[in-house]
Design a protein around this motif. Structure first.
Motif, PDB file in Angstrom:
ATOM      1  N   ARG A   1      43.794  31.965  56.808  1.00 39.05           N
ATOM      2  CA  ARG A   1      45.264  31.933  56.755  1.00 39.05           C
ATOM      3  C   ARG A   1      45.747  31.023  55.631  1.00 39.05           C
ATOM      4  O   ARG A   1      46.756  31.320  54.978  1.00 39.05           O
ATOM      5  CB  ARG A   1      45.819  31.473  58.106  1.00 39.05           C
ATOM      6  N   ARG A   2      45.065  29.937  55.410  1.00 42.79           N
ATOM      7  CA  ARG A   2      45.469  29.046  54.306  1.00 42.79           C
ATOM      8  C   ARG A   2      45.341  29.747  52.964  1.00 42.79           C
ATOM      9  O   ARG A   2      46.201  29.589  52.083  1.00 42.79           O
ATOM     10  CB  ARG A   2      44.612  27.784  54.337  1.00 42.79           C
ATOM     11  N   GLU A   3      44.305  30.552  52.795  1.00 43.75           N
ATOM     12  CA  GLU A   3      44.146  31.315  51.547  1.00 43.75           C
ATOM     13  C   GLU A   3      45.266  32.339  51.400  1.00 43.75           C
ATOM     14  O   GLU A   3      45.798  32.539  50.302  1.00 43.75           O
ATOM     15  CB  GLU A   3      42.784  32.004  51.537  1.00 43.75           C
ATOM     16  N   MET A   4      45.644  32.981  52.510  1.00 44.59           N
ATOM     17  CA  MET A   4      46.754  33.932  52.473  1.00 44.59           C
ATOM     18  C   MET A   4      48.064  33.235  52.105  1.00 44.59           C
ATOM     19  O   MET A   4      48.877  33.766  51.335  1.00 44.59           O
ATOM     20  CB  MET A   4      46.889  34.622  53.828  1.00 44.59           C
ATOM     21  N   LEU A   5      48.283  32.043  52.658  1.00 41.39           N
ATOM     22  CA  LEU A   5      49.501  31.294  52.351  1.00 41.39           C
ATOM     23  C   LEU A   5      49.546  30.904  50.880  1.00 41.39           C
ATOM     24  O   LEU A   5      50.612  30.951  50.244  1.00 41.39           O
ATOM     25  CB  LEU A   5      49.577  30.049  53.234  1.00 41.39           C
TER      26      LEU A   5
ATOM     27  N   ARG B   1      52.620  31.880  48.553  1.00 43.45           N
ATOM     28  CA  ARG B   1      53.415  30.787  47.985  1.00 43.45           C
ATOM     29  C   ARG B   1      53.426  30.861  46.465  1.00 43.45           C
ATOM     30  O   ARG B   1      54.455  30.581  45.825  1.00 43.45           O
ATOM     31  CB  ARG B   1      52.839  29.454  48.465  1.00 43.45           C
ATOM     32  N   ALA B   2      52.296  31.257  45.850  1.00 43.43           N
ATOM     33  CA  ALA B   2      52.226  31.357  44.389  1.00 43.43           C
ATOM     34  C   ALA B   2      53.157  32.439  43.857  1.00 43.43           C
ATOM     35  O   ALA B   2      53.570  32.379  42.691  1.00 43.43           O
ATOM     36  CB  ALA B   2      50.785  31.633  43.950  1.00 43.43           C
ATOM     37  N   ARG B   3      53.505  33.402  44.694  1.00 43.79           N
ATOM     38  CA  ARG B   3      54.382  34.494  44.264  1.00 43.79           C
ATOM     39  C   ARG B   3      55.808  34.349  44.774  1.00 43.79           C
ATOM     40  O   ARG B   3      56.602  35.275  44.680  1.00 43.79           O
ATOM     41  CB  ARG B   3      53.767  35.830  44.713  1.00 43.79           C
ATOM     42  N   GLY B   4      56.114  33.211  45.351  1.00 41.01           N
ATOM     43  CA  GLY B   4      57.481  32.933  45.759  1.00 41.01           C
ATOM     44  C   GLY B   4      57.953  33.714  46.961  1.00 41.01           C
ATOM     45  O   GLY B   4      59.161  33.947  47.110  1.00 41.01           O
ATOM     46  N   PHE B   5      57.021  34.115  47.835  1.00 40.65           N
ATOM     47  CA  PHE B   5      57.410  34.924  48.985  1.00 40.65           C
ATOM     48  C   PHE B   5      58.176  34.128  50.043  1.00 40.65           C
ATOM     49  O   PHE B   5      58.821  34.703  50.899  1.00 40.65           O
ATOM     50  CB  PHE B   5      56.172  35.550  49.634  1.00 40.65           C
TER      51      PHE B   5
ATOM     52  N   ASP C   1      52.460  22.065  52.618  1.00 44.10           N
ATOM     53  CA  ASP C   1      52.584  22.450  51.206  1.00 44.10           C
ATOM     54  C   ASP C   1      53.885  23.184  50.916  1.00 44.10           C
ATOM     55  O   ASP C   1      54.011  23.855  49.882  1.00 44.10           O
ATOM     56  CB  ASP C   1      51.391  23.334  50.803  1.00 44.10           C
ATOM     57  N   GLY C   2      54.844  23.101  51.811  1.00 45.52           N
ATOM     58  CA  GLY C   2      56.115  23.786  51.591  1.00 45.52           C
ATOM     59  C   GLY C   2      56.393  24.802  52.680  1.00 45.52           C
ATOM     60  O   GLY C   2      55.748  24.809  53.735  1.00 45.52           O
ATOM     61  N   TRP C   3      57.366  25.677  52.422  1.00 47.37           N
ATOM     62  CA  TRP C   3      57.748  26.674  53.420  1.00 47.37           C
ATOM     63  C   TRP C   3      56.633  27.697  53.610  1.00 47.37           C
ATOM     64  O   TRP C   3      55.926  28.055  52.661  1.00 47.37           O
ATOM     65  CB  TRP C   3      59.028  27.400  53.000  1.00 47.37           C
ATOM     66  N   GLU C   4      56.487  28.177  54.845  1.00 45.71           N
ATOM     67  CA  GLU C   4      55.495  29.192  55.153  1.00 45.71           C
ATOM     68  C   GLU C   4      55.953  29.988  56.372  1.00 45.71           C
ATOM     69  O   GLU C   4      56.808  29.516  57.145  1.00 45.71           O
ATOM     70  CB  GLU C   4      54.135  28.557  55.443  1.00 45.71           C
ATOM     71  N   PRO C   5      55.417  31.197  56.575  1.00 47.48           N
ATOM     72  CA  PRO C   5      55.785  31.979  57.763  1.00 47.48           C
ATOM     73  C   PRO C   5      55.339  31.273  59.035  1.00 47.48           C
ATOM     74  O   PRO C   5      54.329  30.562  59.044  1.00 47.48           O
ATOM     75  CB  PRO C   5      55.044  33.310  57.577  1.00 47.48           C
TER      76      PRO C   5
ATOM     77  N   TRP D   1      48.477  39.441  51.809  1.00 44.81           N
ATOM     78  CA  TRP D   1      49.522  38.964  50.908  1.00 44.81           C
ATOM     79  C   TRP D   1      50.270  37.755  51.469  1.00 44.81           C
ATOM     80  O   TRP D   1      51.238  37.317  50.886  1.00 44.81           O
ATOM     81  CB  TRP D   1      50.501  40.095  50.607  1.00 44.81           C
ATOM     82  N   GLY D   2      49.825  37.276  52.624  1.00 47.22           N
ATOM     83  CA  GLY D   2      50.472  36.114  53.201  1.00 47.22           C
ATOM     84  C   GLY D   2      51.736  36.426  53.954  1.00 47.22           C
ATOM     85  O   GLY D   2      52.537  35.530  54.220  1.00 47.22           O
ATOM     86  N   LEU D   3      51.931  37.687  54.312  1.00 41.57           N
ATOM     87  CA  LEU D   3      53.102  38.103  55.079  1.00 41.57           C
ATOM     88  C   LEU D   3      52.676  38.480  56.493  1.00 41.57           C
ATOM     89  O   LEU D   3      51.492  38.707  56.765  1.00 41.57           O
ATOM     90  CB  LEU D   3      53.787  39.294  54.397  1.00 41.57           C
ATOM     91  N   ALA D   4      53.644  38.557  57.399  1.00 41.24           N
ATOM     92  CA  ALA D   4      53.331  38.859  58.800  1.00 41.24           C
ATOM     93  C   ALA D   4      52.637  40.211  58.911  1.00 41.24           C
ATOM     94  O   ALA D   4      53.105  41.208  58.370  1.00 41.24           O
ATOM     95  CB  ALA D   4      54.614  38.848  59.630  1.00 41.24           C
TER      96      ALA D   4
END
Length: 496
Positions: free
Chosen positions: A298-302, A306-310, A354-358, A366-369
């Motif tokens: 999950r950390r890798e997904m985040l 995060r790198a793409r501003g999601f 590390d900032g905002w996250e789902p 892609w780090g989305l639900a």
């Protein structure tokens, strides 16, 4: 406009927008903004189904069925009703001379029944599917007749008296006469623990038929998928329930040596079917795998998202400002996360290290639900791998729920009966009053309203017991000593 029949759509705000916006698209951006505002102003929920006619028109009277009558039904129920109605309306339009839903007659319904169940060129649906379609269409037309939208209900009815009614005093109630009358399906598909582990290892983890790691397997998220499946089969949660969990419902991992075997958490009413919120007990071994997914995959997904501003908060975002008090502002008031539905939870953002996250537990690459349909595809891919490895096992999320119910009920009953056998009559009565019935305990864990629904697993245990006993029947019970089939044939020929 090309005519393709009735279509089902779902309300959606902030539709995907291309990164490169042309001047023509800029002209529509204001229109889309007004549509989003209109949905908010009228209180239209996200994901509400609506039907569009073959000519592209929106029937206001028809779609009030979803926006008013079914507004408080679970999303899965609303979507199933919309699709069943679409199937019937499309038949009227394509096979009955463009007949509209307002003009449907019993003759149209009889033709539909023939096509759905007996026509050689038709789909020949199962009795269970047909009974659901009959009930869905019947409910819609009962509502439409009450609203003075149709002249008749095309569904024929028959009088049925409740079995619990007093003799001579039972009042007959109308039920659809076109139902199959075969009753609920008694067969429960489930996997014993050994079969489940084999399916998981081959299908999700990429092992070969010999249960050894396969060198060419590229399942990057195998650990996530295995942890998700293990959680389903060890808790009995529905797919829609587990996929909607947030980090606020995930129990902490007990400290080593604490002696805790099962970690307890509470499933909120808002994401449970039929508002059946309940306590959920997750084995610590399974919970440990989930936390390992949280720590690594999950950390890798985040990082990817995060790198793409999601995760930049936007107009539609629901932001948890204080993780210690999970609540969001909606309409100027604070609403606890526990009262948010599945679609609202997909918009949740929470402050992480590390900032905002789902806030959702289960994320995609892609780090989305992760969506329900995404999980169904994971299971489909796992079944395909098992088939390719010639492992004759298949599984679905609901089959894992069945597996939990059957295995848990069998273990509880075994311990229950053993305890009762060691007591006298008075002790048994006290024991049953204190600890209750294992069937009722499993009913609560599954979120069933009635023990009648849960009792289907008792039938599975009964059949399993009888099959086991049949395997133990000795051949001598059927064939007396010295009996020869050849001798029987010869004696029969002589007698003839």
């Amino acid at each position: 406009m090309s005519i393709t029949g009735w279509r089902v759509h779902f309300t959606r705000r902030d539709a995907p927008w291309p990164r490169v916006v042309t001047p023509l698209m800029e002209e529509f951006s204001e229109l889309f903004a007004r549509l989003n505002t209109g949905l908010d102003d009228h209180g239209v929920p996200e994901g509400e189904p609506f039907l569009i006619a073959p000519n592209g028109s929106y029937d206001v009277a028809l779609n009030k069925y979803f926006s008013v009558w079914m507004a408080h039904s679970p999303w899965n129920t609303q979507a199933a009703h919309a699709r069943d109605l679409r199937t019937f309306f499309n038949f009227l339009w394509s096979a009955r001379g463009g007949c509209g839903w307002r003009e449907a007659t019993p003759e149209d319904r009889a033709a539909y029944a023939w096509w759905r169940r007996r026509d050689g060129q038709g789909p020949r649906v199962l009795d269970s599917s047909w009974d659901r379609e009959v009930a869905t269409v019947n409910q819609f037309y009962l509502w439409a007749f009450e609203q003075d939208l149709v002249r008749m209900n095309p569904i024929r009815h028959r009088a049925a008296t409740s079995s619990w009614a007093a003799p001579g005093g039972g009042s007959a109630r109308p039920v659809p006469a076109e139902a199959s009358r075969v009753g609920p399906r008694r067969e429960v598909r489930w996997l014993p623990p050994a079969s489940y582990r084999r399916w998981r290892n081959v299908g999700l983890c990429g092992f070969d038929a010999g249960d050894l790691p396969r060198p060419g397997f590229r399942g990057r998220w195998a650990a996530r998928n295995a942890a998700f499946a293990d959680s389903l089969v060890r808790t009995g949660l529905r797919l829609s329930e587990q996929s909607a969990l947030t980090v606020f419902e995930l129990p902490e991992l007990p400290a080593p040596g604490s002696g805790v075997v099962n970690a307890r958490t509470v499933l909120p009413d808002a994401i449970s079917k039929g508002c059946s919120g309940r306590a959920v007990y997750t084995p610590v071994s399974t919970l440990r795998d989930v936390w390992e997914y949280m720590e690594w995959d999950r950390r890798e997904m985040l990082d990817y998202g995060r790198a793409r501003g999601f995760y930049r908060p936007g107009r539609r975002s629901l932001v948890v400002e204080d993780p210690a008090r999970p609540a969001v502002r909606i309409g100027g008031r604070w609403v606890p996360v526990a009262r948010l539905g599945a679609e609202e939870r997909r918009r949740l953002l929470v402050a992480g290290p590390d900032g905002w996250e789902p806030a959702m537990v289960w994320l995609n690459q892609w780090g989305l639900a992760m969506s329900v349909s995404g999980w169904k595809q994971v299971f489909a891919d796992a079944n395909a791998r098992c088939a390719a490895a010639e492992v004759g096992l298949r599984a679905s999320p609901h089959m894992l729920r069945h597996s939990y119910a059957v295995i848990t009920l069998e273990l509880l009953w075994r311990g229950h009966l053993q305890a009762l056998g060691e007591m006298n009559g008075a002790q048994r009565l006290t024991y049953q009053r204190v600890f209750g019935d294992p069937l009722n305990w499993v009913r609560i864990r599954l979120g069933h309203r009635s023990a009648t629904t849960t009792a289907i697993y008792l039938h599975t245990l009964q059949e399993l017991e009888m099959r086991t006993r049949l395997e133990l029947v000795p051949e001598g019970a059927w064939e007396p000593a010295g009996f020869s089939p050849e001798g029987w044939q010869e004696s029969t020929a002589v007698a003839g």
